[in-house]
Enzyme design. Structure first.
Site: not given
Ligand SMILES: [Mg+2]
Ligand SMILES: Nc1ncnc2c1ncn2[C@@H]1O[C@H](COP(=O)(O)OP(=O)(O)O)[C@@H](O)[C@H]1O
Ligand SMILES: [Mg+2]
Lengths: 331, 243
Positions: A183
C-alpha cells in the site's frame, strides 16, 4: 444480509474451517490465539492501564493512529513519554480475525531494521475492550502527501532525490527481507526531523516462501488498496508482488518530482485501458525513463528497484534554476 | 484578562442525544487561543466520529498566531489537507470501494475587535447582537440551494425528501471550497456554533432566549436542557462564546 462484510463474517462463523477468512486457507498459520470477541465499543481512554489516548494523528482507511502517553514511562520521569498507537477500525474489528490482521502488520514490520522504516514498540491487546493495538515511534513532521501538495510544480531536485533515494532504499531493504508493502502512497510516508520513514505495512505480505509460518493475507478474500497507487494487475485480482510495489512507488516518485499524479489521478486500470503514458518532458531524461519503466502496465516489463535506484543516484543536477524553470535539462 | 476570566468567556458541550447509538460530533473550546470549532461527522461505523475528531485534533495543533489573516490561512490549509486525505488517500476494500468518511465544520476565530467564521456543511454560526439573532453561516445543503434558486418557499424546500443532504463537507469531494465571513466584534456580542442536531430541535426564539442569558455556561445549560427535554433525534453540540 446484503452487507458483504456481514455476509463474510457470518460465513466465517458458520464454517469452522474458514474462521480466519482474511488469511489464505491452508497457510498453516491461523493465529494461535483464540479468536477474539469482535468489538465495536468506543476506544477506551486508557489501554492496558498504560497508554492514555491524547489525540488523533491520522486515519488511513484501515485504522486510526493516535498520540498516546505511556504512563509507565511518565512514571519513571521520561520527558518524552509519548508514542503513536495504531488500532484497526471497527469495519475490521468485525472480522473475527481482525487482531491477526494487525498482528501481521506488527510481525512484518518488526522483521525490518532500516533507518527509513518506522520502528514498532509492541503489539498488545487491551484486556477489557479486547482491542488489539500496536505502539510505535511517534513521528514528527508531515506526511508526503502534504509535502507534495506544498510543491505543486514538483519538489526541488535536491529534495526529490533525497526523499526518492530514502524511499527506494527502504523498499529495497523490505524486499530483501522478504516483505512486500502492498500500500505504498504519499500518506504512508513521513518526512520530518527524524528523517524519512516508510510505515503502514497493514496490507503487507511475506514474499512467497520467504517467511514461513507468518499468516498470509489472502487477497482473493480480503482485497484492499488505494485506487490511485495500486498496480493495474492488483485491481485485476492478482496477488501482491514486488513489481506491484514498484508501480506504486513509481507513482509516488513521479508525483514528488512533478507535483502531479502520472495519470491525472486515474487508476492504473483506467490508465492501462486508455494506454496513457506519463508525461516526461518536465523530468531529467534518466529519471523520466526510469519512472516510465516503473509505471509499465505489464508487471513483467516493469523497471527493477535497482534500476530506479541507479537513476536517482546518478541523475544530473539541473545546471541552474533557470534551466529548471525552462524545463530543459543537460543531456 | 486573567486566565480564569478567559476560560469563562466560552462554554461547550456535546451529547449523543436519545436516538443515535454513538456521537459523531466533536468540538473545540480553546478560549486561550481564541479558536472554537464544531464538526459533525458522517460515515458508517466509527468513520464519522473519526473524521470530526481528526478535524478538531488537527486544528487544535495549529500554531498560535496573533494575525487573523495568518490564522485563517493556516486553518484553511489544514482543512484542505484533511479533505484530500479523507478523499483520495484512503485505503479501500473491494467490499466497500467508496466508503463515506466526512464531516461538516464551522470554526470561529477572534483576534482583537475582528472575527472570522469558516465553514463547510450545515453546522452553523449564529450571532446574538443587541437582542437580535443573526445566522452568520449559510448552510451548504440542498434545502438552502433550493431556497437560493428562489423556486421554492421555505416550507416547500424543507419538505423536499433530500432537503438535509449536504452540498459541501470535508472529505467528500475535490476541490473543497470553504466559505469565510469576516466581521467586526461589538461589545455584548455572543456567538453560538452548533451542529444541526441542536438547531433543528429549537426555535429561533429559544436560541435567542438562551444566548441572552448572562453567561456562556448558563446558555449551554439552557440549550441542552431544552433539546434533551425533547426528541433529541441527532447528536447535538454547541459552543457559546462571549468575547
Ligand atoms: Mg496508511
Ligand atoms: N508513527 C506515527 N507518528 C505520527 N503520525 C502517524 C504515525 N503513524 C501514522 N500516523 C498518521 O496516521 C495516518 C494513518 O496511519 P496508517 O498507519 O497509514 O493507518 P492506515 O493503515 O489506516 O492507513 C498516517 O497517514 C499519518 O498521518
Ligand atoms: Mg448532525
Amino acid at each position: 444480509m446484503n452487507d458483504p462484510l456481514a455476509q463474510l463474517a457470518a460465513e466465517a462463523v458458520a464454517d469452522p474451517d474458514l474462521t480466519y477468512f482474511a488469511f489464505a486457507a491452508g497457510a498453516r498459520s491461523g493465529p494461535r490465539v483464540p479468536p477474539l470477541m469482535p468489538t465495536s465499543a468506543a476506544l477506551p481512554e486508557v489501554l492496558c492501564g498504560r497508554y492514555r489516548i491524547e489525540r488523533l494523528l491520522g486515519v488511513g482507511g484501515m485504522g486510526a493512529v493516535y498520540q498516546a502517553c505511556d504512563l509507565l514511562r511518565e512514571q519513571f520521569g521520561d520527558p518524552q513519554p509519548y508514542v503513536a498507537l495504531k488500532t484497526l477500525g471497527e469495519d475490521f474489528a468485525e472480522y473475527p480475525d481482525a487482531s491477526a490482521l494487525l498482528y501481521s502488520e506488527f510481525a512484518l514490520t518488526s522483521r525490518l531494521r532500516h533507518a527509513n522504516v518506522v520502528q514498532l514498540h509492541a503489539f498488545d491487546i487491551d484486556p477489557l475492550s479486547q482491542r488489539a493495538f500496536i505502539t510505535l515511534e511517534l513521528l514528527s513532521g508531515c506526511t508526503l502527501d502534504r509535502f507534495i501538495d506544498e510543491h505543486p510544480a514538483g519538489a526541488p531536485w535536491g529534495d526529490a532525490r533525497e526523499i526518492g533515494l530514502a524511499l527506494l532504499e527502504a523498499l529495497a531493504h523490505a524486499h530483501a527481507a522478504g516483505v512486500l508493502h502492498g500500500d505504498l502512497k504519499p500518506s504512508n510516508v513521513m518526512v520530518g526531523d527524524q528523517g524519512l520513514r516508510l510505515f503502514d505495512f497493514g496490507l503487507g505480505q511475506a514474499q512467497e516462501n520467504r517467511l514461513p509460518g507468518l499468516p498470509q493475507l489472502c487477497r482473493s478474500r480480503f482485497a484492499a488498496w488505494t485506487l490511485r497507487y495500486a498496480a493495474p494487475e492488483l485491481l485485476d485480482g492478482e496477488a501482491l508482488s514486488a513489481a506491484a510495489d514498484i508501480y506504486a512507488l513509481s507513482c509516488v516518485l513521479y508525483e514528488l518530482c512533478t507535483g502531479r499524479h502520472p495519470f491525472r489521478r486515474l487508476s492504473g486500470k483506467q490508465a492501462r485501458a486508455m494506454q496513457l503514458q506519463a508525461e516526461a518532458s518536465v523530468l531529467a531524461p534518466p529519471i523520466a525513463r526510469a519512472l516510465q519503466a516503473g509505471l509499465a502496465f505489464d508487471p513483467a516489463r516493469r523497471a527493477s528497484l535497482e534500476e530506479l535506484l541507479q537513476a536517482f543516484r546518478t541523475a544530473p543536477q539541473p545546471s541552474s534554476r533557470l534551466m529548471r524553470w525552462l524545463g530543459r535539462w543537460p543531456a | 484578562m486573567s486566565a480564569l476570566a478567559e476560560r469563562l468567556r466560552s462554554a461547550a458541550r456535546t451529547d449523543t442525544g436519545k436516538v443515535r447509538a454513538r456521537n459523531e460530533d466533536a468540538f473545540l473550546d480553546l478560549p486561550e487561543r481564541r479558536l472554537w470549532v464544531v464538526a459533525d461527522g458522517m460515515g458508517g461505523h466509527e468513520r464519522g466520529a473519526l473524521a470530526s475528531r481528526l478535524i478538531v485534533d488537527r486544528l487544535a495543533g495549529l500554531p498560535d498566531e496573533r494575525d487573523l489573516q495568518v490564522r485563517v490561512q493556516g486553518l484553511r490549509r489544514c482543512l484542505h489537507e484533511i479533505n484530500r486525505r479523507l478523499h483520495q488517500q484512503l485505503t479501500v476494500t473491494a467490499e466497500r470501494p467508496d466508503p463515506v468518511i466526512g464531516s461538516t465544520v464551522v470554526a470561529l476565530l477572534l483576534e482583537g475587535a475582528r472575527g472570522a467564521c469558516v465553514w463547510a456543511g450545515d453546522s452553523r454560526c449564529y450571532l446574538w447582537r443587541r437582542g437580535r439573532l443573526y445566522q452568520l453561516s449559510r448552510d451548504h445543503s440542498l434545502e438552502q440551494q433550493l431556497l437560493d434558486r428562489g423556486e421554492l418557499s421555505p416550507q416547500q424546500a424543507a419538505r423536499h425528501p433530500a432537503a438535509q443532504a449536504l452540498t459541501r463537507a470535508i472529505g467528500v469531494a475535490e476541490p473543497l471550497s470553504l466559505d469565510i465571513l469576516e466581521f467586526d466584534i461589538f461589545p455584548g456580542d455572543v456567538f453560538l456554533l452548533c451542529s444541526d442536531g441542536l438547531y433543528r430541535e429549537l426555535s429561533v426564539g429559544a436560541l435567542g432566549a438562551a444566548l441572552s442569558l448572562p453567561s456562556p455556561q448558563l446558555a449551554i445549560r439552557r440549550l441542552f436542557d431544552e433539546v434533551l427535554g425533547g426528541a433529541a433525534r441527532d447528536n447535538l453540540s454547541a459552543v457559546v462564546v462571549r468575547p
